[in-house]
Structure formats: C-alpha cells, structure tokens
Scaffold this motif. Structure first.
Motif, PDB file in Angstrom:
ATOM      1  N   SER A   1       0.812  -1.214  -0.042  1.00 62.79           N
ATOM      2  CA  SER A   1       0.242  -0.227   0.491  1.00 62.79           C
ATOM      3  C   SER A   1       0.891   1.501  -0.244  1.00 62.79           C
ATOM      4  O   SER A   1       2.027   1.518   0.914  1.00 62.79           O
ATOM      5  CB  SER A   1      -0.985  -0.087   1.323  1.00 62.79           C
ATOM      6  OG  SER A   1      -1.763  -1.134   1.218  1.00 62.79           O
TER       7      SER A   1
ATOM      8  N   GLY B   1      -3.091  -2.852  -0.510  1.00 60.14           N
ATOM      9  CA  GLY B   1      -2.821  -2.437  -2.421  1.00 60.14           C
ATOM     10  C   GLY B   1      -2.601  -4.089  -2.842  1.00 60.14           C
ATOM     11  O   GLY B   1      -1.884  -4.580  -1.739  1.00 60.14           O
TER      12      GLY B   1
ATOM     13  N   THR C   1      -8.187  -2.718  -2.173  1.00 64.21           N
ATOM     14  CA  THR C   1      -7.286  -1.205  -2.148  1.00 64.21           C
ATOM     15  C   THR C   1      -7.856  -0.369  -1.863  1.00 64.21           C
ATOM     16  O   THR C   1      -9.447   0.014  -2.214  1.00 64.21           O
ATOM     17  CB  THR C   1      -6.919  -0.900  -3.362  1.00 64.21           C
ATOM     18  OG1 THR C   1      -6.197  -1.690  -4.340  1.00 64.21           O
ATOM     19  CG2 THR C   1      -5.834   0.261  -3.276  1.00 64.21           C
TER      20      THR C   1
END
Length: 268
Positions: A70, A78, A220
């Motif tokens: 991420s 992510g 995400t």
C-alpha cells in the motif's frame, strides 16, 4: 471461539512469526526507488518456499498476491503492481505466513529514501501507538485496554485520523479469528486477556481525515481526502510473564523493556 494455545502451541506460533519477521526484513531491504510492488511479491514467494512455509494472503477471499503493498494514500490491502517506487514515497507491507498450521501476520510502513519530517513522524507515531497497545496486553486486562492505549498514544502525538473500519484480530490456526481488536476506546470491555491468547494489533492512521473508500478491485483501501497513511502490525501472545511479540525478532524485548514492561522474550 477464541483459541487458547498451550505453551507448545505458542512455540509453533513463534516459529511462524519468525518466518514473517525474516521475510519482512528481506522485502524492506528491497524497497528502493525503481523497485516495484511485484518485486516484493516475488521475494515473498521465494522466501516462503525456502522456509517450507505458505502464504495466508494468497487466495484469501480471492486476494491475488502474497503481500499487500500500500503506497502513500493507500491505507491497506494494496494489490502489488508494476508501478515503480519513487524517492519520497511511503510503502506499507502487510504480510503473513503459515508454518505447520500456525499463522503469523505483521505489517510495517517504510519510507523510500528521504521523506518530509511530517511523514517520518506519521510512521514513527504509528509505530509508537502499536507498542503502546502491546504494552497494555497483560493477563487480566481486557481487549478494550489495547484500543484505549493505541488511541491515547495517537491523540497525544498530533492531529491524526484514526481509521476505524479496520483493526486487529485473533490469530492462530486461522489468520483472522475472534476477537476483533479496535484501535480506539469503546464502551464494550471485550474479552478478558488470558495466557495463551494470541492477537494481532494493527493501528492505521492518516495525516488527514479517517474516512476511506474501497476501489473497484474490491481490495485497495484509500483515504477519501488523499492524505497519506501509515499501517503497522505485530502478532502477540499473552503469557503469564507479559506480552510476547511473536513477529519481532527479539520477541519485543528491546521496545517493551524500554517501556518498563515485563516480557518473556528475554528468557526464550
């Protein structure tokens, strides 16, 4: 159901936690300008195989990788891609492993080269909040005490957004178990902390507001206002002698001892 582990089972949890710690170190060393999230995923896959461990992220509800990567305003979850890291980025790695049926889970936020002082402080304050929560993990206390300690530390450090939609969890023969561990004070006391209980504590804070949204990939998580975020995590066992940080190389001895907290890590 909350799993209560025997001392022998805690040793199994520790072995899985050390795999996580070692692979985190390998990935952190590779976070340089020009490297990509996919490079980190490849490292994780290679190192898991070398240790006879498997990923507890890959395939979890369809997640396509072994590590969540991420970047900047991505808070968590992510999906690794081929976009290179740039000088000044921050990267959060959330990674877990399974060894002999036992799960380990940890996260860290890393700066790519030099970052502004405010961003470096964000990371350091998030880490301090994690350790404040860990220090509160003593037998006889309640799960609420963890979130209270995390929140108190964060609020004392500055104007941060505390992400409330995501939090910690029990861990053991599965990656996510009861109880849920919030990163803020609640009215519910939650279960009592008893020896043999294992919990993952993972505060997430932002430089702006706490509001987030999930992208179309269904994984995400980004901040609504585009502010950057930090996310850190350890898996911890409750023992009669204090908290044992299963995913820290030294079992948490250095940080906890400096805080005046008893820990079994120094004798294991």
């Amino acid at each position: 159901m909350i799993e209560i582990k025997t001392p022998a089972e805690l040793d199994g949890m520790r072995a899985a936690g050390l795999v996580v710690a070692e692979i985190h170190e390998a990935m952190r060393a590779a976070i340089v300008p020009g490297a990509t999230p996919l490079d980190l995923d490849a490292i994780a896959r290679r190192e898991l195989a070398a240790r006879g461990a498997t990923s507890n992220f890959l395939g979890y509800h369809g997640f396509p990788a072994t590590v969540c990567v991420s970047v900047n305003d991505v808070v968590v979850h992510g999906i690794p891609d081929a976009l290179p890291f740039r000088e000044g980025d921050i990267v959060s790695l959330d990674f877990g492993a399974v060894l002999d049926g036992w799960h380990g889970d940890a996260a860290v936020t890393v700066a790519v080269g030099e970052v502004p002082e405010q961003v470096a402080k964000l990371i350091a304050d998030c880490e301090d909040a994690l350790w404040a929560g860990i220090a509160a993990m003593r037998a006889g206390r309640r799960v609420r005490d963890i979130g209270t300690a995390v929140e108190k530390c964060i609020v004392s450090r500055g104007e941060y957004g505390i992400v409330e939609e995501y939090g910690g969890h029990g861990i053991g023969t599965a990656m996510h178990q009861d109880p849920h561990v919030m990163n803020y004070r609640t009215r519910q006391r939650g279960p009592k902390l008893v020896p043999g209980m294992c919990l993952a504590v993972e505060p997430m804070i932002t430089l702006g507001g706490p509001e987030t949204h999930v992208l179309d990939d269904d994984w995400t998580v980004k901040t609504d206002d585009g502010s950057w975020a930090a996310h850190v995590e350890h898996s911890i066992a409750i023992t009669p002698d204090g908290p044992w940080v299963l995913t820290a190389r030294d079992g948490g001895a250095a940080r906890l001892s400096a805080m005046g907290v008893d820990t079994p890590a120094t004798v294991r």
